[in-house]
Design a protein around this motif. Sequence first.
Motif, PDB file in Angstrom:
ATOM      1  N   CYS A 126      11.564  48.114 125.933  1.00 43.21           N
ATOM      2  CA  CYS A 126      11.669  49.499 126.395  1.00 43.21           C
ATOM      3  C   CYS A 126      12.783  49.594 127.431  1.00 43.21           C
ATOM      4  O   CYS A 126      12.551  49.275 128.594  1.00 43.21           O
ATOM      5  CB  CYS A 126      10.346  49.970 126.996  1.00 43.21           C
ATOM      6  N   PRO A 127      13.992  49.998 127.047  1.00 42.69           N
ATOM      7  CA  PRO A 127      15.061  50.159 128.042  1.00 42.69           C
ATOM      8  C   PRO A 127      14.796  51.390 128.897  1.00 42.69           C
ATOM      9  O   PRO A 127      15.309  52.473 128.647  1.00 42.69           O
ATOM     10  CB  PRO A 127      16.321  50.305 127.186  1.00 42.69           C
ATOM     11  N   PHE A 128      13.967  51.216 129.916  1.00 42.48           N
ATOM     12  CA  PHE A 128      13.476  52.348 130.704  1.00 42.48           C
ATOM     13  C   PHE A 128      14.617  53.062 131.411  1.00 42.48           C
ATOM     14  O   PHE A 128      14.595  54.266 131.599  1.00 42.48           O
ATOM     15  CB  PHE A 128      12.455  51.836 131.724  1.00 42.48           C
ATOM     16  N   TYR A 129      15.628  52.325 131.783  1.00 39.75           N
ATOM     17  CA  TYR A 129      16.769  52.910 132.503  1.00 39.75           C
ATOM     18  C   TYR A 129      17.994  52.106 132.123  1.00 39.75           C
ATOM     19  O   TYR A 129      17.920  50.906 131.920  1.00 39.75           O
ATOM     20  CB  TYR A 129      16.550  52.842 134.018  1.00 39.75           C
ATOM     21  N   ASN A 130      19.137  52.755 132.021  1.00 38.75           N
ATOM     22  CA  ASN A 130      20.360  52.014 131.765  1.00 38.75           C
ATOM     23  C   ASN A 130      21.495  52.623 132.558  1.00 38.75           C
ATOM     24  O   ASN A 130      21.460  53.796 132.895  1.00 38.75           O
ATOM     25  CB  ASN A 130      20.698  52.000 130.266  1.00 38.75           C
ATOM     26  N   ALA A 131      22.482  51.810 132.884  1.00 39.22           N
ATOM     27  CA  ALA A 131      23.636  52.291 133.638  1.00 39.22           C
ATOM     28  C   ALA A 131      24.898  51.801 132.966  1.00 39.22           C
ATOM     29  O   ALA A 131      25.066  50.604 132.753  1.00 39.22           O
ATOM     30  CB  ALA A 131      23.577  51.791 135.080  1.00 39.22           C
ATOM     31  N   TYR A 132      25.766  52.702 132.610  1.00 40.01           N
ATOM     32  CA  TYR A 132      27.025  52.334 131.955  1.00 40.01           C
ATOM     33  C   TYR A 132      28.050  51.949 133.018  1.00 40.01           C
ATOM     34  O   TYR A 132      28.261  52.677 133.982  1.00 40.01           O
ATOM     35  CB  TYR A 132      27.525  53.504 131.126  1.00 40.01           C
ATOM     36  N   ILE A 133      28.679  50.801 132.824  1.00 44.45           N
ATOM     37  CA  ILE A 133      29.649  50.311 133.792  1.00 44.45           C
ATOM     38  C   ILE A 133      31.056  50.514 133.243  1.00 44.45           C
ATOM     39  O   ILE A 133      31.321  50.228 132.079  1.00 44.45           O
ATOM     40  CB  ILE A 133      29.418  48.818 134.092  1.00 44.45           C
ATOM     41  N   GLU A 134      31.957  50.975 134.073  1.00 43.89           N
ATOM     42  CA  GLU A 134      33.300  51.299 133.594  1.00 43.89           C
ATOM     43  C   GLU A 134      34.085  50.072 133.167  1.00 43.89           C
ATOM     44  O   GLU A 134      35.079  50.177 132.471  1.00 43.89           O
ATOM     45  CB  GLU A 134      34.073  52.074 134.669  1.00 43.89           C
ATOM     46  N   THR A 135      33.643  48.885 133.556  1.00 43.58           N
ATOM     47  CA  THR A 135      34.319  47.663 133.142  1.00 43.58           C
ATOM     48  C   THR A 135      33.871  47.198 131.762  1.00 43.58           C
ATOM     49  O   THR A 135      34.278  46.127 131.310  1.00 43.58           O
ATOM     50  CB  THR A 135      34.060  46.534 134.163  1.00 43.58           C
ATOM     51  N   GLY A 136      33.063  47.968 131.087  1.00 41.03           N
ATOM     52  CA  GLY A 136      32.678  47.626 129.722  1.00 41.03           C
ATOM     53  C   GLY A 136      31.346  46.938 129.595  1.00 41.03           C
ATOM     54  O   GLY A 136      31.050  46.350 128.559  1.00 41.03           O
ATOM     55  N   TYR A 137      30.501  47.011 130.621  1.00 34.12           N
ATOM     56  CA  TYR A 137      29.186  46.389 130.579  1.00 34.12           C
ATOM     57  C   TYR A 137      28.094  47.442 130.703  1.00 34.12           C
ATOM     58  O   TYR A 137      28.301  48.529 131.252  1.00 34.12           O
ATOM     59  CB  TYR A 137      29.024  45.357 131.696  1.00 34.12           C
ATOM     60  N   LEU A 138      26.921  47.081 130.233  1.00 29.72           N
ATOM     61  CA  LEU A 138      25.769  47.962 130.291  1.00 29.72           C
ATOM     62  C   LEU A 138      24.590  47.200 130.864  1.00 29.72           C
ATOM     63  O   LEU A 138      24.274  46.093 130.407  1.00 29.72           O
ATOM     64  CB  LEU A 138      25.418  48.470 128.887  1.00 29.72           C
ATOM     65  N   TYR A 139      23.965  47.768 131.886  1.00 26.54           N
ATOM     66  CA  TYR A 139      22.752  47.200 132.442  1.00 26.54           C
ATOM     67  C   TYR A 139      21.557  47.860 131.754  1.00 26.54           C
ATOM     68  O   TYR A 139      21.512  49.081 131.628  1.00 26.54           O
ATOM     69  CB  TYR A 139      22.651  47.487 133.939  1.00 26.54           C
ATOM     70  N   THR A 140      20.573  47.068 131.354  1.00 28.58           N
ATOM     71  CA  THR A 140      19.350  47.625 130.784  1.00 28.58           C
ATOM     72  C   THR A 140      18.154  47.043 131.515  1.00 28.58           C
ATOM     73  O   THR A 140      18.029  45.824 131.650  1.00 28.58           O
ATOM     74  CB  THR A 140      19.234  47.321 129.274  1.00 28.58           C
ATOM     75  N   LEU A 141      17.295  47.913 131.987  1.00 31.15           N
ATOM     76  CA  LEU A 141      16.080  47.504 132.674  1.00 31.15           C
ATOM     77  C   LEU A 141      14.912  47.661 131.708  1.00 31.15           C
ATOM     78  O   LEU A 141      14.626  48.762 131.240  1.00 31.15           O
ATOM     79  CB  LEU A 141      15.854  48.363 133.924  1.00 31.15           C
ATOM     80  N   ASP A 142      14.259  46.566 131.371  1.00 32.14           N
ATOM     81  CA  ASP A 142      13.149  46.571 130.431  1.00 32.14           C
ATOM     82  C   ASP A 142      11.849  46.596 131.230  1.00 32.14           C
ATOM     83  O   ASP A 142      11.450  45.589 131.821  1.00 32.14           O
ATOM     84  CB  ASP A 142      13.217  45.338 129.533  1.00 32.14           C
ATOM     85  N   GLN A 143      11.195  47.754 131.237  1.00 30.57           N
ATOM     86  CA  GLN A 143       9.985  47.909 132.023  1.00 30.57           C
ATOM     87  C   GLN A 143       8.847  47.054 131.480  1.00 30.57           C
ATOM     88  O   GLN A 143       8.045  46.511 132.234  1.00 30.57           O
ATOM     89  CB  GLN A 143       9.560  49.378 132.050  1.00 30.57           C
ATOM     90  N   SER A 144       8.757  46.927 130.167  1.00 29.13           N
ATOM     91  CA  SER A 144       7.662  46.176 129.565  1.00 29.13           C
ATOM     92  C   SER A 144       7.812  44.673 129.767  1.00 29.13           C
ATOM     93  O   SER A 144       6.859  43.979 130.109  1.00 29.13           O
ATOM     94  CB  SER A 144       7.568  46.483 128.069  1.00 29.13           C
ATOM     95  N   ALA A 145       9.020  44.170 129.544  1.00 35.04           N
ATOM     96  CA  ALA A 145       9.260  42.730 129.670  1.00 35.04           C
ATOM     97  C   ALA A 145       9.540  42.301 131.105  1.00 35.04           C
ATOM     98  O   ALA A 145       9.574  41.103 131.392  1.00 35.04           O
ATOM     99  CB  ALA A 145      10.423  42.313 128.781  1.00 35.04           C
ATOM    100  N   CYS A 146       9.763  43.300 132.013  1.00 37.45           N
ATOM    101  CA  CYS A 146      10.059  43.017 133.419  1.00 37.45           C
ATOM    102  C   CYS A 146      11.338  42.177 133.552  1.00 37.45           C
ATOM    103  O   CYS A 146      11.376  41.153 134.244  1.00 37.45           O
ATOM    104  CB  CYS A 146       8.898  42.315 134.101  1.00 37.45           C
ATOM    105  N   THR A 147      12.402  42.634 132.879  1.00 33.13           N
ATOM    106  CA  THR A 147      13.682  41.932 132.920  1.00 33.13           C
ATOM    107  C   THR A 147      14.817  42.911 133.161  1.00 33.13           C
ATOM    108  O   THR A 147      14.697  44.105 132.884  1.00 33.13           O
ATOM    109  CB  THR A 147      13.956  41.186 131.603  1.00 33.13           C
ATOM    110  N   ILE A 148      15.927  42.397 133.663  1.00 34.61           N
ATOM    111  CA  ILE A 148      17.171  43.141 133.790  1.00 34.61           C
ATOM    112  C   ILE A 148      18.221  42.372 132.985  1.00 34.61           C
ATOM    113  O   ILE A 148      18.343  41.157 133.126  1.00 34.61           O
ATOM    114  CB  ILE A 148      17.607  43.306 135.275  1.00 34.61           C
TER     115      ILE A 148
END
Length: 262
Positions: A126-148
């Motif tokens: 579940c990618p509860f929140y994501n942030a697009y980075i201008e350098t070409g990367y994407l952060y995804t916070l998985d609420q269910s798995a408790c991972t970033i």
Amino acid sequence: MVVNGATNKILVYASSGKLISSNFGNRLFNKRFQRPAFIVEVTDKRVAVFDKWDNSVKKLSWSEDLIASFRVSLETHSMTSNMYGHLITSHDADNKMRLVTIRCSDNGYVLHSIVYKPDPNGGLRCPFYNAYIETGYLYTLDQSACTISLHTIDGEKVKTLGKRGFMVGHLNNPTGVCLDIKRNAVIADSRNDRIVRYNIMDDNTSCQVIVSDVRRPLGVSIDASNNLVVLTAQSLMIFLYDIRRPERPRDVLLDLNAAAVT
């Protein structure tokens, strides 16, 4: 900007904590949003609001004039924006796939899609929140798995940090993430009652507890003055921290209980 789910009001406040509007969106068709879930600021002093009632995105001016509106056909978990004013939304593509889209904020046109394929080691649930980075990367916070996780915009996973637990480096029901000036991930670790920072762009990928005494943090953000703003679910308060020395809150920005009755 905050969505107050208890009253279905969208609260807009300044960085000083002054409440600008507690009924933002009421002018639209002379009614409130039914289930406002996400609100983000886009370019040219525009605001995009996602309404879970009908899976619609409405783009408004600060004077609440409707500029654009469109529907999203997929179940949406999160919405944010990038430096170009595009909307970044995360969805369920099917029972096994997860999808992140980069959209035009005027008409919802999908500019780029990232499909996360099933992972035998658990994968992105579940990618509860994501942030697009201008350098070409994407952060995804998985609420269910408790991972970033850190991905490229082509969907390739660079690294994943965290797991369920209470020790340093663990997460328990993470509910929000933002990026500091060094592109570290600052996470609201809700059930551990703390704010943590992962140096995910560095090779050592260390984790640091930067706020340890906040009850049920719900959301985090960094304002224009590089202050850490924390919204708590338990007390419905917004706290302001100095990101350099965040041991104690410097100020209380807003009491949402008081704002709800204005």
